[in-house]
Scaffold this active site. Structure first.
Site, mmCIF file in Angstrom:
data_model
loop_
_atom_site.group_PDB
_atom_site.id
_atom_site.type_symbol
_atom_site.label_atom_id
_atom_site.label_comp_id
_atom_site.label_asym_id
_atom_site.label_seq_id
_atom_site.Cartn_x
_atom_site.Cartn_y
_atom_site.Cartn_z
ATOM 1 N N LEU A 1 0.861 -1.180 0.000
ATOM 2 C CA LEU A 1 0.000 0.000 0.000
ATOM 3 C C LEU A 1 0.893 1.223 0.000
ATOM 4 C CD1 LEU A 1 -2.754 -0.831 2.670
ATOM 5 C CD2 LEU A 1 -2.941 -1.009 0.183
ATOM 6 N N ASP A 2 0.453 2.278 -0.658
ATOM 7 C CA ASP A 2 1.213 3.510 -0.660
ATOM 8 C C ASP A 2 1.298 4.092 0.748
ATOM 9 O OD1 ASP A 2 1.554 3.357 -3.407
ATOM 10 O OD2 ASP A 2 -0.297 4.464 -3.810
ATOM 11 N N HIS A 3 2.292 4.935 0.950
ATOM 12 C CA HIS A 3 2.548 5.562 2.250
ATOM 13 C C HIS A 3 1.291 6.183 2.856
ATOM 14 C CE1 HIS A 3 3.823 9.082 4.730
ATOM 15 N NE2 HIS A 3 4.744 8.235 5.172
ATOM 16 N N ARG B 1 -5.073 5.172 -8.208
ATOM 17 C CA ARG B 1 -4.806 6.606 -8.272
ATOM 18 C C ARG B 1 -4.595 7.070 -9.708
ATOM 19 N NH1 ARG B 1 0.006 7.342 -4.101
ATOM 20 N NH2 ARG B 1 -0.373 9.556 -4.538
#
Length: 238
Positions: free
Chosen positions: A43-45, A147
């Site tokens: 998962l992204d930050h 995104r």
């Protein structure tokens, strides 16, 4: 927060702001340093939600195989800019890096041979006018897939710093609307994306398991503001 753990795997509910791995810009705590296991996906930050980690090489191989075959199912909740024209849809467009120096991913026509195949299914959960609550399911697993795909169709994630989600995607916004957006960004100062559902087969027993994660407080606060704005708009008090 640990959601599930046994001798072979670990499911963690990652908060936004926690990086998966050490790296440039992430010198503090990371998920792999705090948890005992190898991430099967990432998962992204600034994305919150569920991540599975393998605790043995055998479990890692089995879970990674599920990820590659897309039988490991991940569903996300997101707030996006604009009012989507359809209640359901599938975004089919390749994703690839434009430049090693750029963090944003490029989106290219399906079948173009540029980038990798990427498929995202979405459905509308709630409409607020300027913003829409959607559920997205990854049918492939590319970097920044949701995104980049949502930005590609003109509906970037609210608050997304990389894909334009912090600017106002509305025609002739009023001062009241601008103030409301600023307040929403203060309440949820990251991309509004949460990995809320994870389904997989246990690496040794084969049992299908589904894990869920409630929306975090910042996401809930954003939705409450969206509901208030919609109510005010309907009564003409905005």
């Amino acid at each position: 927060m640990v959601v599930y753990e046994d001798q072979e795997m670990l499911v963690v509910d990652k908060p936004a702001g926690l990086a998966m791995h050490p790296g440039r810009g992430h010198s503090g705590d990371t998920l792999v340093e705090e948890a005992d296991g190898l991430p099967v996906h990432r998962l992204d930050h600034d994305t919150s939600g569920l991540v599975v980690l393998a605790k043995t090489p055998e479990a890692c191989a089995a879970l990674c195989r599920q990820a590659e075959e897309h039988s490991l199912k991940r569903r996300y909740t997101a707030v996006v800019w604009g009012n989507l024209p359809d209640d359901f849809g599938t975004i089919e467009a390749n994703i690839g890096r434009v430049s090693k120096r750029r963090s944003a991913m490029g989106v290219f026509p399906a079948g173009s041979g540029v980038g990798k195949e990427a498929l995202t299914a979405y459905k509308v959960l709630e409409r607020y006018g300027a913003l829409t609550l959607v559920e997205c399911e990854l049918l492939t697993g590319r970097h920044h897939q949701i995104r980049a795909h949502m930005r590609h169709i003109g509906h970037p994630l609210f608050g997304d710093r990389i894909y334009g989600g912090r600017k106002i995607w509305a025609e002739e916004p009023s001062e009241a609307f601008r103030a409301w957006v600023d307040n929403c960004l203060a309440l949820c100062p990251r991309q509004a994306l949460h990995a809320g559902s994870l389904t997989l087969s246990h690496p040794s027993t084969g049992q299908e398991m589904t894990f869920t994660s409630p929306l975090p407080e910042d996401f809930q606060a954003l939705l409450a503001e969206c509901q208030c704005w919609r109510s005010h708009s309907r009564t003409g008090s905005s």
